[in-house]
Enzyme design. Structure first.
Site, PDB file in Angstrom:
ATOM      1  N   GLY A 109       0.902  -1.252  -0.015  1.00 14.82           N
ATOM      2  CA  GLY A 109      -0.060  -0.059  -0.131  1.00 14.82           C
ATOM      3  C   GLY A 109       0.826   1.187  -0.013  1.00 14.82           C
ATOM      4  N   ARG A 141      -0.037   5.541  -1.857  1.00 17.37           N
ATOM      5  CA  ARG A 141      -0.534   6.662  -1.392  1.00 17.37           C
ATOM      6  C   ARG A 141      -0.714   6.695   0.022  1.00 17.37           C
ATOM      7  NH1 ARG A 141      -6.085   5.877  -1.936  1.00 17.37           N
ATOM      8  NH2 ARG A 141      -6.138   3.854  -2.548  1.00 17.37           N
ATOM      9  N   ASN A 180      -2.657  -7.716  -5.244  1.00 14.40           N
ATOM     10  CA  ASN A 180      -3.586  -7.834  -4.526  1.00 14.40           C
ATOM     11  C   ASN A 180      -3.125  -8.476  -3.103  1.00 14.40           C
ATOM     12  OD1 ASN A 180      -5.795  -8.177  -2.602  1.00 14.40           O
ATOM     13  ND2 ASN A 180      -6.964  -9.352  -4.312  1.00 14.40           N
ATOM     14  N   VAL A 181      -2.812  -8.073  -2.099  1.00 11.99           N
ATOM     15  CA  VAL A 181      -2.415  -8.653  -0.734  1.00 11.99           C
ATOM     16  C   VAL A 181      -3.373  -9.726  -0.400  1.00 11.99           C
ATOM     17  CG1 VAL A 181      -0.699  -7.003  -0.019  1.00 11.99           C
ATOM     18  CG2 VAL A 181      -2.976  -6.875   0.874  1.00 11.99           C
ATOM     19  N   ASN A 223       1.086  -2.285   5.316  1.00 13.71           N
ATOM     20  CA  ASN A 223       0.298  -1.299   5.449  1.00 13.71           C
ATOM     21  C   ASN A 223      -0.784  -1.349   4.707  1.00 13.71           C
ATOM     22  OD1 ASN A 223       0.163   1.849   5.761  1.00 13.71           O
ATOM     23  ND2 ASN A 223       0.056   1.576   3.458  1.00 13.71           N
ATOM     24  N   SER A 275      -4.827  -0.156  14.124  1.00  9.37           N
ATOM     25  CA  SER A 275      -5.404   0.922  14.159  1.00  9.37           C
ATOM     26  C   SER A 275      -6.151   1.161  15.462  1.00  9.37           C
ATOM     27  CB  SER A 275      -6.809   1.084  13.203  1.00  9.37           C
ATOM     28  OG  SER A 275      -7.607   2.261  13.555  1.00  9.37           O
ATOM     29  N   TYR A 278     -13.956  -3.621  10.137  1.00  7.30           N
ATOM     30  CA  TYR A 278     -12.494  -2.843  10.033  1.00  7.30           C
ATOM     31  C   TYR A 278     -11.753  -3.320  11.537  1.00  7.30           C
ATOM     32  CZ  TYR A 278      -8.985   0.850   9.716  1.00  7.30           C
ATOM     33  OH  TYR A 278      -7.784   1.575   9.595  1.00  7.30           O
ATOM     34  N   LYS A 336      -8.473  -5.249  12.285  1.00  9.12           N
ATOM     35  CA  LYS A 336      -7.471  -4.444  12.902  1.00  9.12           C
ATOM     36  C   LYS A 336      -6.938  -4.918  14.245  1.00  9.12           C
ATOM     37  CE  LYS A 336      -6.463  -1.532   9.628  1.00  9.12           C
ATOM     38  NZ  LYS A 336      -4.917  -1.821   9.029  1.00  9.12           N
ATOM     39  N   ILE A 342      -5.843  10.010  10.719  1.00  4.02           N
ATOM     40  CA  ILE A 342      -4.565  10.536  10.088  1.00  4.02           C
ATOM     41  C   ILE A 342      -5.287  11.084   8.601  1.00  4.02           C
ATOM     42  CG2 ILE A 342      -2.349  10.026   9.127  1.00  4.02           C
ATOM     43  CD1 ILE A 342      -2.562   9.514  11.976  1.00  4.02           C
TER      44      ILE A 342
HETATM   45  P1  NAP Z   1      -5.406   4.954   1.591  1.00  2.00           P
HETATM   46  O1  NAP Z   1      -4.780   6.486   1.539  1.00  2.00           O
HETATM   47  O2  NAP Z   1      -6.447   4.773   1.376  1.00  2.00           O
HETATM   48  O3  NAP Z   1      -4.265   3.728   0.793  1.00  2.00           O
HETATM   49  C1  NAP Z   1      -4.366   2.691   0.813  1.00  2.00           C
HETATM   50  C2  NAP Z   1      -3.314   1.967   0.266  1.00  2.00           C
HETATM   51  O4  NAP Z   1      -3.524   0.305   0.465  1.00  2.00           O
HETATM   52  C3  NAP Z   1      -3.226   2.296  -1.200  1.00  2.00           C
HETATM   53  O5  NAP Z   1      -1.626   2.326  -1.530  1.00  2.00           O
HETATM   54  C4  NAP Z   1      -3.961   1.114  -1.830  1.00  2.00           C
HETATM   55  O6  NAP Z   1      -3.289   0.806  -3.106  1.00  2.00           O
HETATM   56  C5  NAP Z   1      -3.432  -0.153  -0.916  1.00  2.00           C
HETATM   57  N1  NAP Z   1      -4.276  -1.365  -1.070  1.00  2.00           N
HETATM   58  C6  NAP Z   1      -5.492  -1.297  -0.732  1.00  2.00           C
HETATM   59  N2  NAP Z   1      -6.260  -2.639  -0.816  1.00  2.00           N
HETATM   60  C7  NAP Z   1      -5.154  -3.336  -1.355  1.00  2.00           C
HETATM   61  C8  NAP Z   1      -4.837  -4.609  -1.737  1.00  2.00           C
HETATM   62  N3  NAP Z   1      -5.898  -5.425  -1.695  1.00  2.00           N
HETATM   63  N4  NAP Z   1      -3.735  -5.185  -2.252  1.00  2.00           N
HETATM   64  C9  NAP Z   1      -2.533  -4.375  -2.273  1.00  2.00           C
HETATM   65  N5  NAP Z   1      -2.565  -3.042  -1.888  1.00  2.00           N
HETATM   66  C10 NAP Z   1      -3.860  -2.546  -1.342  1.00  2.00           C
HETATM   67  O7  NAP Z   1      -5.017   4.388   3.260  1.00  2.00           O
HETATM   68  P2  NAP Z   1      -4.067   5.208   4.618  1.00  2.00           P
HETATM   69  O8  NAP Z   1      -4.880   6.143   5.235  1.00  2.00           O
HETATM   70  O9  NAP Z   1      -2.782   5.347   3.889  1.00  2.00           O
HETATM   71  O10 NAP Z   1      -4.163   3.664   5.470  1.00  2.00           O
HETATM   72  C11 NAP Z   1      -3.032   3.153   5.309  1.00  2.00           C
HETATM   73  C12 NAP Z   1      -3.142   2.010   6.400  1.00  2.00           C
HETATM   74  O11 NAP Z   1      -3.115   2.658   7.699  1.00  2.00           O
HETATM   75  C13 NAP Z   1      -4.265   1.095   6.333  1.00  2.00           C
HETATM   76  O12 NAP Z   1      -3.756  -0.162   6.818  1.00  2.00           O
HETATM   77  C14 NAP Z   1      -5.224   1.778   7.368  1.00  2.00           C
HETATM   78  O13 NAP Z   1      -6.082   0.944   7.693  1.00  2.00           O
HETATM   79  C15 NAP Z   1      -4.255   2.278   8.503  1.00  2.00           C
HETATM   80  N6  NAP Z   1      -4.755   3.315   9.090  1.00  2.00           N
HETATM   81  C16 NAP Z   1      -5.118   4.429   8.623  1.00  2.00           C
HETATM   82  C17 NAP Z   1      -5.819   5.503   9.382  1.00  2.00           C
HETATM   83  C18 NAP Z   1      -6.234   6.736   8.901  1.00  2.00           C
HETATM   84  O14 NAP Z   1      -6.616   7.638   9.721  1.00  2.00           O
HETATM   85  N7  NAP Z   1      -5.918   7.009   7.695  1.00  2.00           N
HETATM   86  C19 NAP Z   1      -5.969   5.244  10.813  1.00  2.00           C
HETATM   87  C20 NAP Z   1      -5.545   4.056  11.245  1.00  2.00           C
HETATM   88  C21 NAP Z   1      -5.175   3.095  10.540  1.00  2.00           C
HETATM   89  P3  NAP Z   1      -3.842   1.597  -4.441  1.00  2.00           P
HETATM   90  O15 NAP Z   1      -3.576   3.067  -4.290  1.00  2.00           O
HETATM   91  O16 NAP Z   1      -3.172   0.805  -5.481  1.00  2.00           O
HETATM   92  O17 NAP Z   1      -5.402   1.353  -4.255  1.00  2.00           O
END
Ligand code: NAP
Length: 242
Positions: free
Chosen positions: A11, A14, A63-64, A90, A142, A155, A159, A188
């Site tokens: 991931g 982005r 796709n993980v 991630n 998370s 979710y 987590k 975040i």
């Molecule tokens: P995001 O901006 O939506 O980015 C998600 C990333 O995961 C993207 O690179 C996406 O790839 C990739 N991805 C999604 N499904 C996938 C799959 N099946 N196989 C491979 N890659 C996949 O998310 P984020 O906010 O950066 O979150 C990153 C991590 O932090 C996640 O695990 C999320 O649960 C965790 N988290 C986030 C927050 C928050 O507030 N943002 C809080 C707690 C935990 P593509 O770009 O190709 O779609």
């Protein structure tokens, strides 16, 4: 600090994953990024990393949640880079809904990517880590996995599962010199939280603001370097889950 190390970040196209890839590259690591569909964004992250930090960076569509695809991709990365030293699980998705409305596939899809995907990647990298008697695994959990959250039973379960998995892997692999830790971010500012800025939960953050992807990346970088820390869950949440 990480010169000569190879880091695999799932991931990484982005949000938090892209920030983690850049942070580890800034410390000298070569970077392999896995993405699901955003090929242009993933290539842009790799290209910036090569230019800005002078390390190697390649991206891989995978796709993980797909066990065999994960195995093929890890094997390709090992052949391209020689080994893997740091694995950052991630990649994650949300498919929110209250339990009364949630469809079975919403639950299954989130568990498949967030929890099974983490298992898949660890499973495929473990042989490499055991043979070299070293490795650092960092899994993205998370605060939702710690506190629960209405509308996110899928979710939160995924987590919380990541935390149980992290501690079990830490216990199993510690004798082999391999660490396994989790990071639990709060709110975040990324694509995942678009539109949540004004939610009541966001308003209750003690530090008074959402976090940045770079602030989570700092925690991941710490755990990638911390040789005497394993089985821990490092919260990066502005104090929301005290
Ligand atoms: P995001 O901006 O939506 O980015 C998600 C990333 O995961 C993207 O690179 C996406 O790839 C990739 N991805 C999604 N499904 C996938 C799959 N099946 N196989 C491979 N890659 C996949 O998310 P984020 O906010 O950066 O979150 C990153 C991590 O932090 C996640 O695990 C999320 O649960 C965790 N988290 C986030 C927050 C928050 O507030 N943002 C809080 C707690 C935990 P593509 O770009 O190709 O779609």
């Amino acid at each position: 600090m990480l010169k000569g190390k190879i880091a695999l970040v799932t991931g990484g196209s982005r949000g938090i994953g892209a920030a983690v890839a850049k942070k580890l590259a800034s410390l000298g690591a070569d970077i392999a990024i896995i993405y699901a569909g955003s090929a242009d964004a993933a290539e842009a992250v790799c290209s910036l990393i090569r230019k800005q930090y002078g390390v190697s960076a390649n991206c891989y569509q995978c796709n993980v949640a797909d066990y065999d695809a994960g195995r093929r991709t890890v094997s390709q990365i090992k052949s391209d880079f020689g080994t893997i030293d740091i694995l950052v699980n991630n990649a994650g998705i949300t498919k929110d809904g209250l339990i009364a409305m949630m469809k079975e596939d919403q639950f299954d899809d989130v568990i498949a990517v967030n929890l099974k995907g983490t298992f898949n990647m660890i499973k495929h990298c473990t042989g490499i880590f055991i043979r070299q008697r070293s490795g650092a695994i960092i899994n993205m959990s998370s605060v939702t996995g710690i506190m629960g959250n209405a509308g996110q039973v899928n979710y939160a379960a995924s987590k919380a599962g990541v935390i149980g998995l992290t501690k079990s892997i830490a216990r199993e692999l510690a004798p082999r010199g391999i660490t396994c830790n989790a990071v639990a971010p709060g709110f975040i500012d990324t694509d995942m939280t678009k539109g949540l800025q004004d939610s009541p939960l966001a308003a209750s953050i003690p530090l008074g603001r959402m976090g940045t992807a770079e602030e989570v990346a700092q925690a991941v970088a710490y755990l990638a370097c911390a040789s005497y820390v394993t089985g821990t869950v490092l919260q990066v949440d502005g104090g929301i889950a005290m």
